[in-house]
Design a protein around this motif. Structure first.
Motif, mmCIF file in Angstrom:
data_model
loop_
_atom_site.group_PDB
_atom_site.id
_atom_site.type_symbol
_atom_site.label_atom_id
_atom_site.label_comp_id
_atom_site.label_asym_id
_atom_site.label_seq_id
_atom_site.Cartn_x
_atom_site.Cartn_y
_atom_site.Cartn_z
ATOM 1 N N LEU A 61 0.826 -1.205 0.000
ATOM 2 C CA LEU A 61 0.000 0.000 0.000
ATOM 3 C C LEU A 61 0.864 1.260 0.000
ATOM 4 C CD1 LEU A 61 -2.783 -1.124 2.488
ATOM 5 C CD2 LEU A 61 -3.138 -0.435 0.100
ATOM 6 N N LEU A 62 1.960 1.249 0.761
ATOM 7 C CA LEU A 62 2.846 2.414 0.779
ATOM 8 C C LEU A 62 3.506 2.633 -0.583
ATOM 9 C CD1 LEU A 62 4.572 2.037 4.270
ATOM 10 C CD2 LEU A 62 2.879 3.750 3.591
ATOM 11 N N VAL A 63 3.957 1.547 -1.193
ATOM 12 C CA VAL A 63 4.590 1.653 -2.510
ATOM 13 C C VAL A 63 3.608 2.227 -3.523
ATOM 14 C CG1 VAL A 63 5.494 0.322 -4.451
ATOM 15 C CG2 VAL A 63 6.284 -0.162 -2.131
ATOM 16 N N GLU A 64 2.392 1.686 -3.541
ATOM 17 C CA GLU A 64 1.407 2.139 -4.521
ATOM 18 C C GLU A 64 0.907 3.549 -4.213
ATOM 19 O OE1 GLU A 64 0.773 0.774 -7.281
ATOM 20 O OE2 GLU A 64 1.871 -1.079 -6.930
ATOM 21 N N ALA A 65 0.847 3.903 -2.924
ATOM 22 C CA ALA A 65 0.444 5.263 -2.557
ATOM 23 C C ALA A 65 1.455 6.278 -3.072
ATOM 24 C CB ALA A 65 0.302 5.377 -1.040
ATOM 25 N N ARG A 66 2.733 5.962 -2.993
ATOM 26 C CA ARG A 66 3.759 6.872 -3.509
ATOM 27 C C ARG A 66 3.572 7.093 -5.001
ATOM 28 N NH1 ARG A 66 6.961 3.374 0.010
ATOM 29 N NH2 ARG A 66 7.638 4.554 1.854
ATOM 30 N N LEU A 67 3.321 6.019 -5.725
ATOM 31 C CA LEU A 67 3.135 6.133 -7.170
ATOM 32 C C LEU A 67 1.850 6.889 -7.498
ATOM 33 C CD1 LEU A 67 4.151 2.485 -8.177
ATOM 34 C CD2 LEU A 67 5.502 4.572 -8.500
ATOM 35 N N LEU A 68 0.775 6.547 -6.801
ATOM 36 C CA LEU A 68 -0.514 7.189 -7.073
ATOM 37 C C LEU A 68 -0.469 8.675 -6.752
ATOM 38 C CD1 LEU A 68 -3.536 6.947 -7.789
ATOM 39 C CD2 LEU A 68 -3.961 6.353 -5.388
ATOM 40 N N PHE A 69 0.096 9.037 -5.604
ATOM 41 C CA PHE A 69 0.149 10.447 -5.211
ATOM 42 C C PHE A 69 1.080 11.235 -6.125
ATOM 43 C CE2 PHE A 69 -1.107 9.650 -0.487
ATOM 44 C CZ PHE A 69 -2.391 9.344 -0.908
ATOM 45 N N ALA A 70 2.133 10.597 -6.612
ATOM 46 C CA ALA A 70 3.023 11.274 -7.560
ATOM 47 C C ALA A 70 2.284 11.577 -8.859
ATOM 48 C CB ALA A 70 4.246 10.419 -7.841
ATOM 49 N N GLU A 71 1.419 10.676 -9.276
ATOM 50 C CA GLU A 71 0.703 10.853 -10.539
ATOM 51 C C GLU A 71 -0.516 11.759 -10.417
ATOM 52 O OE1 GLU A 71 -0.384 6.934 -11.754
ATOM 53 O OE2 GLU A 71 1.696 6.202 -11.757
ATOM 54 N N ARG A 72 -1.263 11.616 -9.305
ATOM 55 C CA ARG A 72 -2.570 12.260 -9.229
ATOM 56 C C ARG A 72 -2.758 13.163 -8.021
ATOM 57 N NH1 ARG A 72 -7.427 8.326 -10.471
ATOM 58 N NH2 ARG A 72 -8.387 10.387 -10.403
ATOM 59 N N MET A 94 0.985 17.750 5.150
ATOM 60 C CA MET A 94 1.298 17.584 6.562
ATOM 61 C C MET A 94 1.264 18.915 7.292
ATOM 62 S SD MET A 94 1.539 14.742 8.089
ATOM 63 C CE MET A 94 2.240 15.473 9.568
ATOM 64 N N ALA A 95 1.650 19.977 6.608
ATOM 65 C CA ALA A 95 1.609 21.304 7.230
ATOM 66 C C ALA A 95 0.178 21.716 7.543
ATOM 67 C CB ALA A 95 2.260 22.335 6.314
ATOM 68 N N VAL A 96 -0.775 21.198 6.793
ATOM 69 C CA VAL A 96 -2.188 21.474 7.047
ATOM 70 C C VAL A 96 -2.719 20.544 8.138
ATOM 71 C CG1 VAL A 96 -4.507 21.476 6.028
ATOM 72 C CG2 VAL A 96 -2.553 22.272 4.682
ATOM 73 N N ILE A 97 -2.354 19.277 8.064
ATOM 74 C CA ILE A 97 -2.827 18.284 9.034
ATOM 75 C C ILE A 97 -2.332 18.612 10.433
ATOM 76 C CG2 ILE A 97 -2.645 15.859 9.731
ATOM 77 C CD1 ILE A 97 -2.407 15.176 6.730
ATOM 78 N N ALA A 141 -3.755 9.689 8.033
ATOM 79 C CA ALA A 141 -2.845 8.709 8.633
ATOM 80 C C ALA A 141 -1.869 8.166 7.597
ATOM 81 C CB ALA A 141 -3.645 7.571 9.257
ATOM 82 N N LEU A 142 -2.348 7.956 6.388
ATOM 83 C CA LEU A 142 -1.473 7.485 5.307
ATOM 84 C C LEU A 142 -0.435 8.536 4.961
ATOM 85 C CD1 LEU A 142 -0.601 5.664 2.964
ATOM 86 C CD2 LEU A 142 -2.566 6.543 1.657
ATOM 87 N N ILE A 143 -0.868 9.776 4.854
ATOM 88 C CA ILE A 143 0.051 10.861 4.516
ATOM 89 C C ILE A 143 1.100 11.036 5.613
ATOM 90 C CG2 ILE A 143 0.204 13.375 4.254
ATOM 91 C CD1 ILE A 143 -2.473 13.168 2.700
ATOM 92 N N ARG A 144 0.677 10.930 6.870
ATOM 93 C CA ARG A 144 1.630 11.061 7.967
ATOM 94 C C ARG A 144 2.693 9.962 7.900
ATOM 95 N NH1 ARG A 144 1.829 13.536 13.103
ATOM 96 N NH2 ARG A 144 -0.269 14.387 12.817
ATOM 97 N N GLU A 145 2.272 8.741 7.586
ATOM 98 C CA GLU A 145 3.259 7.659 7.518
ATOM 99 C C GLU A 145 4.221 7.873 6.355
ATOM 100 O OE1 GLU A 145 3.748 2.827 7.619
ATOM 101 O OE2 GLU A 145 1.950 3.803 8.402
ATOM 102 N N LEU A 146 3.714 8.342 5.219
ATOM 103 C CA LEU A 146 4.604 8.637 4.094
ATOM 104 C C LEU A 146 5.602 9.735 4.475
ATOM 105 C CD1 LEU A 146 2.107 8.554 1.084
ATOM 106 C CD2 LEU A 146 3.913 6.897 1.591
ATOM 107 N N TYR A 147 5.124 10.727 5.207
ATOM 108 C CA TYR A 147 6.006 11.805 5.660
ATOM 109 C C TYR A 147 7.084 11.252 6.596
ATOM 110 C CZ TYR A 147 7.345 16.397 7.521
ATOM 111 O OH TYR A 147 8.036 17.519 7.888
ATOM 112 N N ASP A 148 6.659 10.429 7.542
ATOM 113 C CA ASP A 148 7.614 9.881 8.512
ATOM 114 C C ASP A 148 8.633 8.955 7.849
ATOM 115 O OD1 ASP A 148 6.504 11.265 10.609
ATOM 116 O OD2 ASP A 148 5.288 9.591 11.334
#
Length: 225
Positions: free
Chosen positions: A18-29, A112-115, A58-65
């Motif tokens: 899920l983390l791997v695919e989230a990175r790809l998805l967020f980079a694209e969209r 993250m600055a908003v969260i 929660a997903l964004i926070r983990e990607l940030y961390d």
């Protein structure tokens, strides 16, 4: 024991996928891409996404961390270099390379600055970068008017080359070489104008949701005419 271990392995595998695919998805969209699409890409059901991440934040926070953890992993090589100048080279190269390969990072930083505006683990690197700059300047290898923020901005600039996608990966070190050449101390360096920005101000700005409007000069007339 085997039956209990297998579900745990499956859960860890799904989490990483899920983390791997989230990175790809967020980079694209972008970070507002549908989480149902994330589930489809990862080959899991939508419920699995929410079992691992209670919500998008929660997903964004983990990607940030995990990004901050990546920087910690890079730090020993950079700070332990044989010379201050080599630390400067490695700092620009390794971080720019990381950003180019992780085009989702700027959007995650802004969200993250908003969260959680008070959450600033990246600020802990300020002293280390300042020490690296001071060491290189004491050697006489780095021009004396360069600050830690200048280097951080240059990393962002080089990292933005990731917008061109994989097709530009063979070429970005051309810009790195030009930047490094400009950072070397020489008797004929053109002075850098003005004072540099404070690191904490740069940190907040780089995590801001978007560009802030420039301040306008107040009109001398109450009517604005």
């Amino acid at each position: 024991m085997t039956s209990n271990a297998s579900p745990r392995r499956d859960a860890r595998r799904n989490h990483e996928r899920l983390l791997v695919e989230a990175r790809l998805l967020f980079a694209e969209r972008g970070v507002d891409a549908p989480l149902d699409e994330l589930a489809t890409r990862a080959g899991v059901g939508p419920g699995t996404v929410y079992r691992h991440f209670a919500n998008r934040d929660a997903l964004i926070r983990e990607l940030y961390d995990t990004g901050v953890a990546d920087l910690h992993d890079l730090a020993p090589e950079i700070l332990g270099a044989e010379t201050g100048w080599r630390s400067i080279e490695l700092y620009l190269e390794r971080l720019a390379e990381w950003l180019i390969g992780s085009p989702y990072v700027p959007a995650v930083m802004r969200r993250m600055a908003v969260i959680d505006p008070s959450y600033k683990p990246g600020a802990e690197f300020a002293d280390a970068i300042a020490g690296m700059v001071a060491r290189a300047q004491a050697e006489g290898s780095l021009r004396t008017d360069v600050t830690a923020v200048d280097l951080s901005v240059l990393v962002d600039m080089l990292g933005s080359l990731g917008q061109y996608g994989g097709a530009y990966l063979p070429f970005w070190r051309r810009q790195l070489t030009i930047v490094l050449d400009g950072l070397r101390a020489r008797p004929d360096n053109t002075p850098v104008p003005g004072d540099g920005q404070a690191f904490d101000e740069f940190h907040d700005m780089s995590h801001a949701k978007g560009p802030r409007p420039a301040a306008t000069q107040a009109s001398p007339h109450p009517s604005g005419e």
